[in-house]
Design a protein around this motif. Structure first.
Motif, PDB file in Angstrom:
ATOM      1  N   ARG A 114      41.298  40.675  32.066  1.00  0.00           N
ATOM      2  CA  ARG A 114      41.665  39.896  33.224  1.00  0.00           C
ATOM      3  C   ARG A 114      40.632  39.435  34.167  1.00  0.00           C
ATOM      4  NH1 ARG A 114      44.516  42.189  38.196  1.00  0.00           N
ATOM      5  NH2 ARG A 114      45.252  40.112  39.211  1.00  0.00           N
ATOM      6  N   VAL A 115      39.543  40.261  33.932  1.00  0.00           N
ATOM      7  CA  VAL A 115      38.120  40.431  34.706  1.00  0.00           C
ATOM      8  C   VAL A 115      37.150  40.178  33.796  1.00  0.00           C
ATOM      9  CG1 VAL A 115      36.837  41.136  36.877  1.00  0.00           C
ATOM     10  CG2 VAL A 115      39.374  41.485  36.752  1.00  0.00           C
ATOM     11  N   ILE A 174      36.754  48.379  37.888  1.00  0.00           N
ATOM     12  CA  ILE A 174      37.612  47.214  37.933  1.00  0.00           C
ATOM     13  C   ILE A 174      38.539  47.297  37.046  1.00  0.00           C
ATOM     14  CG2 ILE A 174      37.793  44.659  38.368  1.00  0.00           C
ATOM     15  CD1 ILE A 174      35.013  44.648  39.255  1.00  0.00           C
ATOM     16  N   PRO A 175      39.922  47.462  37.042  1.00  0.00           N
ATOM     17  CA  PRO A 175      40.855  47.472  35.796  1.00  0.00           C
ATOM     18  C   PRO A 175      40.712  46.350  35.029  1.00  0.00           C
ATOM     19  CG  PRO A 175      42.059  48.120  37.881  1.00  0.00           C
ATOM     20  CD  PRO A 175      40.674  47.255  38.282  1.00  0.00           C
ATOM     21  N   LEU A 235      39.599  36.511  37.153  1.00  0.00           N
ATOM     22  CA  LEU A 235      38.368  36.638  38.057  1.00  0.00           C
ATOM     23  C   LEU A 235      37.097  36.701  37.180  1.00  0.00           C
ATOM     24  CD1 LEU A 235      36.858  37.586  40.665  1.00  0.00           C
ATOM     25  CD2 LEU A 235      37.458  39.789  40.224  1.00  0.00           C
ATOM     26  N   PHE A 270      39.465  32.733  39.404  1.00  0.00           N
ATOM     27  CA  PHE A 270      38.777  32.954  40.758  1.00  0.00           C
ATOM     28  C   PHE A 270      37.291  33.323  40.459  1.00  0.00           C
ATOM     29  CE2 PHE A 270      38.073  35.541  44.854  1.00  0.00           C
ATOM     30  CZ  PHE A 270      38.519  34.674  45.611  1.00  0.00           C
ATOM     31  N   LEU A 277      28.183  47.923  47.319  1.00  0.00           N
ATOM     32  CA  LEU A 277      29.766  47.708  46.929  1.00  0.00           C
ATOM     33  C   LEU A 277      30.428  48.938  46.303  1.00  0.00           C
ATOM     34  CD1 LEU A 277      31.635  45.364  46.777  1.00  0.00           C
ATOM     35  CD2 LEU A 277      30.983  44.785  44.625  1.00  0.00           C
ATOM     36  N   LYS A 319      36.649  54.169  50.267  1.00  0.00           N
ATOM     37  CA  LYS A 319      37.773  53.763  50.512  1.00  0.00           C
ATOM     38  C   LYS A 319      39.008  54.578  49.407  1.00  0.00           C
ATOM     39  CE  LYS A 319      37.073  49.027  52.082  1.00  0.00           C
ATOM     40  NZ  LYS A 319      37.476  49.212  53.489  1.00  0.00           N
ATOM     41  N   LEU A 353      35.529  43.531  48.974  1.00  0.00           N
ATOM     42  CA  LEU A 353      36.637  44.361  48.931  1.00  0.00           C
ATOM     43  C   LEU A 353      37.973  43.893  49.209  1.00  0.00           C
ATOM     44  CD1 LEU A 353      34.528  47.912  49.233  1.00  0.00           C
ATOM     45  CD2 LEU A 353      35.466  46.584  47.038  1.00  0.00           C
ATOM     46  N   ILE A 380      38.897  40.976  49.823  1.00  0.00           N
ATOM     47  CA  ILE A 380      39.220  39.778  49.003  1.00  0.00           C
ATOM     48  C   ILE A 380      39.889  40.050  47.726  1.00  0.00           C
ATOM     49  CG2 ILE A 380      38.467  37.523  48.035  1.00  0.00           C
ATOM     50  CD1 ILE A 380      36.384  37.383  50.327  1.00  0.00           C
ATOM     51  N   LEU A 381      39.107  41.074  47.036  1.00  0.00           N
ATOM     52  CA  LEU A 381      39.435  41.481  45.618  1.00  0.00           C
ATOM     53  C   LEU A 381      40.853  42.285  45.705  1.00  0.00           C
ATOM     54  CD1 LEU A 381      35.936  42.171  44.087  1.00  0.00           C
ATOM     55  CD2 LEU A 381      37.307  39.957  44.060  1.00  0.00           C
ATOM     56  N   ARG A 420      43.732  40.042  46.236  1.00  0.00           N
ATOM     57  CA  ARG A 420      44.199  39.395  45.052  1.00  0.00           C
ATOM     58  C   ARG A 420      44.391  40.300  44.097  1.00  0.00           C
ATOM     59  NH1 ARG A 420      42.889  33.854  44.806  1.00  0.00           N
ATOM     60  NH2 ARG A 420      42.315  33.113  46.959  1.00  0.00           N
ATOM     61  N   PHE A 480      42.889  42.663  42.344  1.00  0.00           N
ATOM     62  CA  PHE A 480      41.743  42.732  41.448  1.00  0.00           C
ATOM     63  C   PHE A 480      41.440  44.275  41.322  1.00  0.00           C
ATOM     64  CE2 PHE A 480      41.287  38.176  41.840  1.00  0.00           C
ATOM     65  CZ  PHE A 480      41.761  37.803  40.352  1.00  0.00           C
TER      66      PHE A 480
END
Lengths: 330, 261
Positions: free
Chosen positions: A211-212, A236-237, A270, A291, A322, A329, B249, B251-252, B255, B257
């Motif tokens: 997917r990404v 990211i999955p 993505l 995207f 990042l 989070k 983060l 934005i992703l 959506r 992701f």
């Protein structure tokens, strides 16, 4: 044969591989139809092959254009000299206005030499057309896609190679099928011979499930920075790590992970472009992505022209920030 | 064996470029770093590897470009080439590729060569034309995008593999003399050695002066240059690195992701 004369026409040279018409051929037809709006002239498709009949009939049916199949035993495999010599013989006495060829590994191989024999300008990697003060301009990328140059031809015939992916296939219409004409050609002995065409690396990698795609470019600088890209992908999955040509050339990723003209074409939801400049060869392999997020230190990088989100940062410092923000989070 | 290698000086890919005042061509900002075209570096390396395998081989380097491009010829000599010719142009303006190919093909080093190597394209103009056009001028067999090459026993020419789409390679046998354009990935170009660089810096290069303005009938020209069209919205995130990270983060995750709490 009369209607197969190429004088004053727009000629498309079909590209095919292992008995299949390549998608670039239909893109060339679409390009030729666009060109026709500025320069009204009939479109003729030429297809060169050992037998040519099946391919020519199929092209006449799917495109509605007149097709001239050129056959010779030496066309069992692609050879630049054979292509140049046959096309020169066909076109020299009936000079077309334009000869449209794919900007592919084969098209770029024979187009310049053919142009010189036809005393024609050769404009390569064309991605768009426009008219300025009655002159047809052919746009092509320069400086890694940071600048667009509008080229003009000063010759009676112009040879154009069209960047794959710039024109979609011609829209479907219910067209009566075109005429087909076949011609056998004789080719004198050549100083180059094609020995074989073989797959050199196969892969089990299935991009359709990804997917990404997290993609690394020359901007990663050092091989160890590839770890950052892998770290990013790991959070990211359904993501896969890929790269642009320079990263594959250096042996940092295997060939099956190369995105672009001579590698894979992908359309993930993505596409995360890390340190990728966005040269046309790469872009044609990923511009259909859902995207696009690009991280690059160069604010002028061409990749930003096709990105949804642009981040002017050095990935070496930005990706750790990042990842840290994400772990806070979670 | 006599080998001619064509090299070009190009700006770094991160170079700041802009459109000149009458939109006629590109200005490369003078703080930019110039270097040898990467494809050409691979061509020089391929030539040096042949020289190592076949003693008696000589390598001549040719570059067409403004005064400053002389350094790439010296670098190629530092990598192991023997001599060099610099065709000096008044500036960086666009030169019709067939004009350029004609200039190089007119050199005795081109007509005498057993093998001519060029990069598959230049990184700045990306035309991929000068090599195949020179082959046509000199009536030589030509293979482009070469990723593997083997010099065969005397009389049997050169065998190469060209890279084509879809992970395929095309094997081609060419009689010598021949012209090949080299794709990146064929080798990892070496760094020049210090001793060879010292020799290269003392060596007197052949210098010729050429001017595209004297070309009365170029086959093609540049009508104008523009900034590329934006194909997507291209929102530039603002703020510090961590602020940009937070925005990305969001934005992703919006959506879907990523999942964040």
């Amino acid at each position: 044969m009369k209607n197969m004369q190429t004088s004053g026409s727009i000629v498309v040279i079909a590209e095919h591989f292992e008995g299949e018409i390549r998608p670039i051929t239909y893109e060339l037809v679409h390009f030729a139809e666009t060109l026709q709006q500025f320069s009204p002239a009939p479109i003729k498709i030429l297809v060169l092959d050992e037998r040519a009949e099946t391919l020519a009939k199929s092209l006449a049916r799917t495109t509605g254009k007149d097709v001239l199949g050129l056959r010779a035993p030496q066309l069992a495999q692609y050879n630049g000299q054979v292509y140049t010599s046959i096309l020169h013989e066909i076109l020299r006495d009936h000079p077309p206005l334009y000869v449209c060829i794919g900007h592919s590994s084969r098209g770029s191989d024979y187009a310049p030499g053919l142009a010189m024999r036809l005393k024609a300008a050769c404009i390569t990697g064309v991605s768009a057309l426009s008219v300025q003060e009655d002159m047809i301009c052919f746009s092509r990328d320069v400086y890694g896609g940071k600048i667009n140059a509008d080229m003009v031809s000063n010759t009676e015939t112009t040879v154009l190679t069209v960047q794959p992916g710039s024109y979609g296939p011609a829209p479907d219409r219910d067209l009566p099928k075109g005429n087909v004409c076949l011609k056998s050609m004789t080719v004198s002995p050549q100083t180059s011979t094609t020995l074989s065409t073989t797959p050199f690396q196969t892969s089990d990698l299935d991009f359709s499930a990804a997917r990404v795609i997290v993609s690394a470019g020359r901007g990663i600088g050092e091989e160890e920075n590839l770890e950052l890209i892998r770290d990013l992908a790991s959070v990211i999955p359904q993501s896969v790590v890929c790269g642009s040509r320079p990263v594959i050339d250096l042996g940092w990723l295997t060939y099956d992970r190369q995105i672009g003209v001579t590698g894979a074409t992908v359309t993930p939801d993505l596409y995360l472009a890390c340190g990728i400049s966005g040269a046309a060869q790469h872009v044609s392999g990923m511009k259909g992505s859902g995207f696009i997020v690009a991280i690059n230190t160069d604010p002028m990088a061409a990749i930003f022209n096709l990105s949804d989100i642009c981040i002017v940062e050095d990935l070496k410092t930005f990706i750790p920030v990042l990842l840290e923000a994400l772990s806070n989070k979670r | 064996m006599k080998i001619l290698v064509c090299v070009k000086q190009v700006p770094e890919s991160e170079a700041v470029v802009s459109i000149d005042k009458d939109a006629g061509w590109v200005d490369v900002h003078d703080t930019s770093v110039f270097r040898m075209n990467h494809f050409d570096e691979c061509a020089v390396e391929a030539a040096v590897q042949i020289k190592e395998a076949f003693p008696g081989t000589t390598i001549h380097i040719i570059s067409v470009g403004p005064e400053r491009s002389e350094v790439v010829i010296r670098r190629a000599i530092g990598m192991g080439a023997d001599h060099g010719t610099h065709m000096v142009t008044p500036g960086d303006g666009f030169v019709d590729p067939s004009t350029l190919a004609g200039w190089i093909a007119s050199l005795s080093e081109a007509s005498d060569a057993d093998l001519i190597l060029c990069g598959a394209m230049s990184e700045d103009l990306m035309q991929g034309q000068v090599g195949p056009l020179m082959a046509e001028y000199l009536s030589l067999p030509c293979a482009t995008a070469v990723v593997q090459m083997t010099i065969m026993p005397v009389g049997e020419g050169v065998h190469v593999e060209r890279e084509i789409e879809g992970g395929y390679r095309e094997a081609v046998a060419l009689q010598l003399p021949a012209l090949l354009t080299i794709q990146t990935g064929i080798n990892q170009p070496r760094y020049p050695s210090l001793s060879k660089l010292l020799r290269a810096n003392k060596l007197k290069l052949n210098t010729l002066y050429v001017d595209a303005m004297e070309d009365s009938a170029p086959l093609q020209g540049v009508r104008r240059v523009t900034l590329p069209r934006k194909l997507r919205e291209g929102v530039f995130l603002e703020g510090s690195a961590s602020q940009k990270a937070e925005q990305l983060l969001t934005i992703l995750s919006d959506r879907s992701f990523l999942t964040v709490l």
